[in-house]
Write a protein that holds these residues in place. Structure first.
Motif, PDB file in Angstrom:
ATOM      1  N   LYS A  19     -17.405  49.559  81.177  1.00 18.20           N
ATOM      2  CA  LYS A  19     -18.838  50.416  81.205  1.00 18.20           C
ATOM      3  C   LYS A  19     -18.546  51.589  81.729  1.00 18.20           C
ATOM      4  O   LYS A  19     -19.397  52.602  81.337  1.00 18.20           O
ATOM      5  CB  LYS A  19     -19.523  49.541  81.953  1.00 18.20           C
ATOM      6  CG  LYS A  19     -20.028  48.260  81.305  1.00 18.20           C
ATOM      7  CD  LYS A  19     -21.094  47.337  82.147  1.00 18.20           C
ATOM      8  CE  LYS A  19     -20.701  47.048  83.586  1.00 18.20           C
ATOM      9  NZ  LYS A  19     -21.795  46.236  84.242  1.00 18.20           N
ATOM     10  N   GLU A  38     -20.594  35.770  71.140  1.00 19.02           N
ATOM     11  CA  GLU A  38     -21.090  37.207  71.498  1.00 19.02           C
ATOM     12  C   GLU A  38     -22.198  37.226  72.658  1.00 19.02           C
ATOM     13  O   GLU A  38     -23.401  36.595  72.331  1.00 19.02           O
ATOM     14  CB  GLU A  38     -21.334  38.165  70.675  1.00 19.02           C
ATOM     15  CG  GLU A  38     -21.752  39.610  71.135  1.00 19.02           C
ATOM     16  CD  GLU A  38     -21.994  40.668  70.103  1.00 19.02           C
ATOM     17  OE1 GLU A  38     -22.498  41.699  70.374  1.00 19.02           O
ATOM     18  OE2 GLU A  38     -21.727  40.249  68.898  1.00 19.02           O
ATOM     19  N   ASN A  39     -22.075  37.761  73.722  1.00 20.09           N
ATOM     20  CA  ASN A  39     -22.986  37.765  74.879  1.00 20.09           C
ATOM     21  C   ASN A  39     -22.911  38.837  75.824  1.00 20.09           C
ATOM     22  O   ASN A  39     -22.327  38.883  76.568  1.00 20.09           O
ATOM     23  CB  ASN A  39     -23.077  36.606  75.974  1.00 20.09           C
ATOM     24  CG  ASN A  39     -23.988  36.337  76.849  1.00 20.09           C
ATOM     25  OD1 ASN A  39     -24.969  37.185  76.763  1.00 20.09           O
ATOM     26  ND2 ASN A  39     -23.774  35.448  77.678  1.00 20.09           N
ATOM     27  N   THR A  40     -23.614  39.883  75.232  1.00 19.60           N
ATOM     28  CA  THR A  40     -23.402  41.132  76.238  1.00 19.60           C
ATOM     29  C   THR A  40     -24.100  41.386  77.517  1.00 19.60           C
ATOM     30  O   THR A  40     -23.889  42.313  78.207  1.00 19.60           O
ATOM     31  CB  THR A  40     -23.718  42.651  75.269  1.00 19.60           C
ATOM     32  OG1 THR A  40     -25.127  42.215  74.787  1.00 19.60           O
ATOM     33  CG2 THR A  40     -23.057  42.566  74.056  1.00 19.60           C
ATOM     34  N   ALA A  41     -25.055  40.459  77.548  1.00 17.82           N
ATOM     35  CA  ALA A  41     -25.642  40.103  79.214  1.00 17.82           C
ATOM     36  C   ALA A  41     -24.414  39.704  80.009  1.00 17.82           C
ATOM     37  O   ALA A  41     -24.756  40.000  81.276  1.00 17.82           O
ATOM     38  CB  ALA A  41     -26.714  39.339  78.887  1.00 17.82           C
ATOM     39  N   LEU A  45     -22.914  43.800  80.112  1.00 18.48           N
ATOM     40  CA  LEU A  45     -22.137  44.668  79.097  1.00 18.48           C
ATOM     41  C   LEU A  45     -23.227  45.473  78.179  1.00 18.48           C
ATOM     42  O   LEU A  45     -22.953  46.397  77.770  1.00 18.48           O
ATOM     43  CB  LEU A  45     -21.330  43.863  78.137  1.00 18.48           C
ATOM     44  CG  LEU A  45     -19.934  43.533  78.549  1.00 18.48           C
ATOM     45  CD1 LEU A  45     -19.366  42.300  77.930  1.00 18.48           C
ATOM     46  CD2 LEU A  45     -19.039  44.677  78.820  1.00 18.48           C
ATOM     47  N   HIS A  46     -24.448  44.963  78.192  1.00 17.97           N
ATOM     48  CA  HIS A  46     -25.581  45.555  77.463  1.00 17.97           C
ATOM     49  C   HIS A  46     -26.030  46.842  77.892  1.00 17.97           C
ATOM     50  O   HIS A  46     -26.742  47.752  77.516  1.00 17.97           O
ATOM     51  CB  HIS A  46     -26.515  44.564  77.474  1.00 17.97           C
ATOM     52  CG  HIS A  46     -27.256  44.110  78.509  1.00 17.97           C
ATOM     53  ND1 HIS A  46     -26.507  43.303  79.503  1.00 17.97           N
ATOM     54  CD2 HIS A  46     -28.450  44.616  79.266  1.00 17.97           C
ATOM     55  CE1 HIS A  46     -27.387  43.305  80.761  1.00 17.97           C
ATOM     56  NE2 HIS A  46     -28.237  43.972  80.476  1.00 17.97           N
ATOM     57  N   GLU A  47     -25.402  46.950  79.281  1.00 19.83           N
ATOM     58  CA  GLU A  47     -25.910  48.238  80.003  1.00 19.83           C
ATOM     59  C   GLU A  47     -25.406  49.333  79.424  1.00 19.83           C
ATOM     60  O   GLU A  47     -25.554  50.790  79.946  1.00 19.83           O
ATOM     61  CB  GLU A  47     -25.683  48.103  81.497  1.00 19.83           C
ATOM     62  CG  GLU A  47     -26.606  46.718  82.234  1.00 19.83           C
ATOM     63  CD  GLU A  47     -26.118  46.436  83.462  1.00 19.83           C
ATOM     64  OE1 GLU A  47     -25.009  47.114  84.007  1.00 19.83           O
ATOM     65  OE2 GLU A  47     -26.499  45.693  84.193  1.00 19.83           O
ATOM     66  N   LYS A  49     -23.050  51.622  76.057  1.00 20.45           N
ATOM     67  CA  LYS A  49     -22.853  51.667  74.757  1.00 20.45           C
ATOM     68  C   LYS A  49     -21.554  51.317  74.277  1.00 20.45           C
ATOM     69  O   LYS A  49     -20.627  52.172  74.316  1.00 20.45           O
ATOM     70  CB  LYS A  49     -23.151  53.122  74.228  1.00 20.45           C
ATOM     71  CG  LYS A  49     -23.419  53.146  72.744  1.00 20.45           C
ATOM     72  CD  LYS A  49     -23.727  54.657  72.144  1.00 20.45           C
ATOM     73  CE  LYS A  49     -23.689  54.433  70.803  1.00 20.45           C
ATOM     74  NZ  LYS A  49     -23.978  56.003  70.192  1.00 20.45           N
ATOM     75  N   HIS A  51     -18.873  49.295  71.574  1.00 20.75           N
ATOM     76  CA  HIS A  51     -18.902  48.623  70.407  1.00 20.75           C
ATOM     77  C   HIS A  51     -18.075  47.332  70.376  1.00 20.75           C
ATOM     78  O   HIS A  51     -16.880  47.460  71.371  1.00 20.75           O
ATOM     79  CB  HIS A  51     -18.223  49.665  69.327  1.00 20.75           C
ATOM     80  CG  HIS A  51     -18.742  50.958  69.302  1.00 20.75           C
ATOM     81  ND1 HIS A  51     -19.912  50.924  68.714  1.00 20.75           N
ATOM     82  CD2 HIS A  51     -18.420  52.096  69.603  1.00 20.75           C
ATOM     83  CE1 HIS A  51     -20.500  52.307  68.669  1.00 20.75           C
ATOM     84  NE2 HIS A  51     -19.410  52.823  69.438  1.00 20.75           N
ATOM     85  N   TYR A  52     -18.038  46.431  69.554  1.00 21.39           N
ATOM     86  CA  TYR A  52     -17.207  45.078  69.692  1.00 21.39           C
ATOM     87  C   TYR A  52     -16.520  44.926  68.250  1.00 21.39           C
ATOM     88  O   TYR A  52     -17.226  45.107  67.231  1.00 21.39           O
ATOM     89  CB  TYR A  52     -18.094  44.204  70.148  1.00 21.39           C
ATOM     90  CG  TYR A  52     -18.724  44.059  71.373  1.00 21.39           C
ATOM     91  CD1 TYR A  52     -17.932  43.904  72.548  1.00 21.39           C
ATOM     92  CD2 TYR A  52     -19.964  44.705  71.373  1.00 21.39           C
ATOM     93  CE1 TYR A  52     -18.287  44.374  73.821  1.00 21.39           C
ATOM     94  CE2 TYR A  52     -20.391  44.899  72.955  1.00 21.39           C
ATOM     95  CZ  TYR A  52     -19.623  44.775  74.071  1.00 21.39           C
ATOM     96  OH  TYR A  52     -20.262  45.107  75.086  1.00 21.39           O
TER      97      TYR A  52
END
Length: 379
Positions: A19, A38-41, A45-47, A49, A51-52
């Protein structure tokens, strides 16, 4: 990395570093997780940009796999280990179809820098070096040297120590978590400490009479069995203090059995992992690290960021992090641990808490990320 969408210290540290780098760089995490996970929260991680890319190795044919396993066994047990035999072991432990698939996945991203998280993936990355020309390759080792290569290792063991070191030397950089570990490698490595990975909660008030220990319940690692035994000895002299153990894993049944046998169900409480671990730090009075080994005791930094004094096994990494601040006992010595628990109840808590906060500041992400950028940008 093997997994970013699961609970674990390595995942949390990787997320924090990713991050922070994403503020200046185009960051991709290539993971062996299944896309359904997938759980970017998780870890916020959602905070950022980021890529996965999801990757899975192709199957190896049955006959080739049998041949590879046979050579790998001989290499570990009987064959003299040198550059040539180790190269063959590299092919047997990481067959060509798997190596080709990983190389193609990494080349498709057109990356400038690739970091292999954990020793096994760092070695896999080294095996792809020829096909990744012009890319800076970095291995990031999260286990201690002893945990990786010791005779009782649950991970790699001394049988393939030479192979790992030969492979890691191929990388542009290998990063380890302590200077003690760095001194044990046969080639130069870089040391970058892990950063504090959470936003601290309320500072402890130092009046709860609660010990706290946090970690995964894995065999011969965190030493919670030692801690329970030591706390049992401690309770022969003390009738007030309690112990909270936060974690999950394969040894939970063993710990609960020990607690029941000692009749300590009202004094020792096991809690599952939580995203709100700060609450436990805030409500504790003393943190205890009973680990038999640590790559980097991140929980020590987290505990100190909440103002907690620390009782710790005398691991080199603990001493490197805390210096004279820690209340140490000889690794594995239950009687000494019980004595230090008792000692910790009598310290000048206010003075110790202030020192803990001061030490924790050294591990702020703003300091750690600059060391990463120095390596990435060759500053």
């Amino acid at each position: 990395m093997d997994s970013i969408f699961s609970y674990g210290g390595v995942q949390r540290v990787t997320a924090v570093i990713a991050k922070e780098l994403a503020k200046d760089c185009d960051v991709t995490i290539v993971t062996l997780d299944a896309p359904s996970l997938e759980n970017t929260a998780l870890y916020g991680l959602h905070e950022a940009k980021i890529h996965y890319r999801f990757f899975s190795y192709p199957e190896t044919s049955r006959w080739k796999l049998l041949f590879c396993k046979a050579y790998s066994y001989l290499y570990r047990k009987y064959i003299p280990q040198n550059q040539f035999t180790s190269k063959l072991y590299g092919h047997s432990s990481f067959p060509s179809e798997k190596r080709k698939a990983l190389t193609e996945k990494l080349k498709a991203g057109d990356y400038d820098v690739i970091v292999g998280v954990h020793a096994p993936l760092a070695v896999r990355l080294a095996a792809c070096k020829q096909e990744l020309k012009g890319v800076k390759l970095i291995g990031w080792i999260h286990n201690s040297y002893k945990a990786l290569f010791g005779k009782s290792s649950q991970y790699i063991g001394d049988e393939v120590q030479k192979f790992y070191e030969i492979q890691l030397k191929k990388l542009n950089e290998t990063i380890v978590l302590s200077h003690d570990d760095a001194s044990q490698y046969s080639f130069p490595v870089q040391v970058i400490y892990n950063p504090l990975t959470l936003e601290p909660g309320k500072l402890s008030q130092g009046n709860s009479k609660r010990f706290l220990a946090v970690g995964r319940f894995s065999r011969l690692h965190k030493g919670f069995d030692l801690l329970i035994e030591a706390f049992h000895l401690f309770t022969k002299k003390d009738k007030e203090w309690t112990l909270d153990i936060v974690g999950e894993g394969e040894e939970e049944a063993l710990y609960r059995k020990m607690i029941a046998e000692y009749g300590l169900q009202e004094r020792i409480h096991i809690h599952p992992f939580t995203n709100h671990i700060q609450t436990y730090y805030s409500e504790a009075q003393v943190y205890v690290l009973s680990s038999r080994w640590e790559g980097f005791g991140l929980v020590l930094v987290e505990a100190m960021a909440h103002g907690l004094p620390i009782v710790s096994s005398d691991l080199p990494t603990s001493k490197e992090i805390m210096g004279d601040f820690g209340i140490y006992f000889t690794n594995g010595n239950v009687e000494q641990l019980a004595q230090q628990l008792e000692f910790a109840t009598r310290i000048d808590w206010t003075k110790a808490s202030a020192e803990a906060l001061q030490i924790a500041q050294r591990f702020d992400i703003s300091h750690i990320i600059e060391q990463w950028k120095d390596i990435i940008y060759e500053r």
